[in-house]
Design a protein around this motif. Sequence first.
Motif, PDB file in Angstrom:
ATOM      1  N   ILE A 107       0.840  -1.190   0.000  1.00 31.73           N
ATOM      2  CA  ILE A 107       0.000   0.000   0.000  1.00 31.73           C
ATOM      3  C   ILE A 107       0.886   1.256   0.000  1.00 31.73           C
ATOM      4  O   ILE A 107       2.057   1.207   0.381  1.00 31.73           O
ATOM      5  N   THR A 108       0.329   2.354  -0.425  1.00 30.22           N
ATOM      6  CA  THR A 108       1.096   3.577  -0.647  1.00 30.22           C
ATOM      7  C   THR A 108       1.967   3.990   0.540  1.00 30.22           C
ATOM      8  O   THR A 108       3.151   4.265   0.352  1.00 30.22           O
ATOM      9  N   PRO A 109       1.448   4.054   1.770  1.00 34.11           N
ATOM     10  CA  PRO A 109       2.329   4.468   2.873  1.00 34.11           C
ATOM     11  C   PRO A 109       3.538   3.529   3.049  1.00 34.11           C
ATOM     12  O   PRO A 109       4.653   3.990   3.289  1.00 34.11           O
ATOM     13  N   GLN A 110       3.327   2.222   2.907  1.00 24.13           N
ATOM     14  CA  GLN A 110       4.434   1.268   3.017  1.00 24.13           C
ATOM     15  C   GLN A 110       5.443   1.496   1.899  1.00 24.13           C
ATOM     16  O   GLN A 110       6.654   1.462   2.119  1.00 24.13           O
ATOM     17  N   GLU A 156       6.072   4.255   0.236  1.00 23.99           N
ATOM     18  CA  GLU A 156       6.824   5.492   0.450  1.00 23.99           C
ATOM     19  C   GLU A 156       7.906   5.312   1.507  1.00 23.99           C
ATOM     20  O   GLU A 156       9.029   5.794   1.352  1.00 23.99           O
ATOM     21  N   VAL A 157       7.598   4.595   2.566  1.00 28.65           N
ATOM     22  CA  VAL A 157       8.586   4.342   3.622  1.00 28.65           C
ATOM     23  C   VAL A 157       9.721   3.473   3.076  1.00 28.65           C
ATOM     24  O   VAL A 157      10.913   3.747   3.326  1.00 28.65           O
ATOM     25  N   GLU A 216      11.918   5.548   0.651  1.00 32.40           N
ATOM     26  CA  GLU A 216      12.745   6.513   1.375  1.00 32.40           C
ATOM     27  C   GLU A 216      13.919   5.815   2.052  1.00 32.40           C
ATOM     28  O   GLU A 216      15.057   6.294   2.012  1.00 32.40           O
TER      29      GLU A 216
END
Length: 141
Positions: free
Chosen positions: A121-124, A126-127, A130
Amino acid sequence: MPSSSLDDKLCFQLYATSLKMTQLYKPMLAALHLTYPQYLVMLVLWDQEGLGIKDLAGRLQQDSGSITPLVKRLEAEGYLLRARDPRDERNRVLTLTQAGRDLRQASTAIDQAIADNCSVITPQFEVMMEGLRKLNARLGG
């Protein structure tokens, strides 16, 4: 004390994941007559056409000698053209052909297929991205 187990080694997890990702891309890219390294070259050129081989190699974090054979094969496939850089006769400037530009549209389904296969999923995502960017920067010097 760090574990000596293979599964606990960051280098192994990066290596194994990279192999699996490349294998995931392989059949989709084969339909476009591209290898994974050629696809990376095309991604850069779709983003910024007119780069020289040296700049392309820098963007891909590789040496020019590794990039030149990829570029020559892409030129043979009819996806790009190499021309002498008027500012530096030793360098070649890369421009996409219409077939190379058209390939971008044909490749759009790949991103969705990769996302679907990874089930991230998007938050995972992005983390993860990064963290990988920071690791890459630290290892790069």
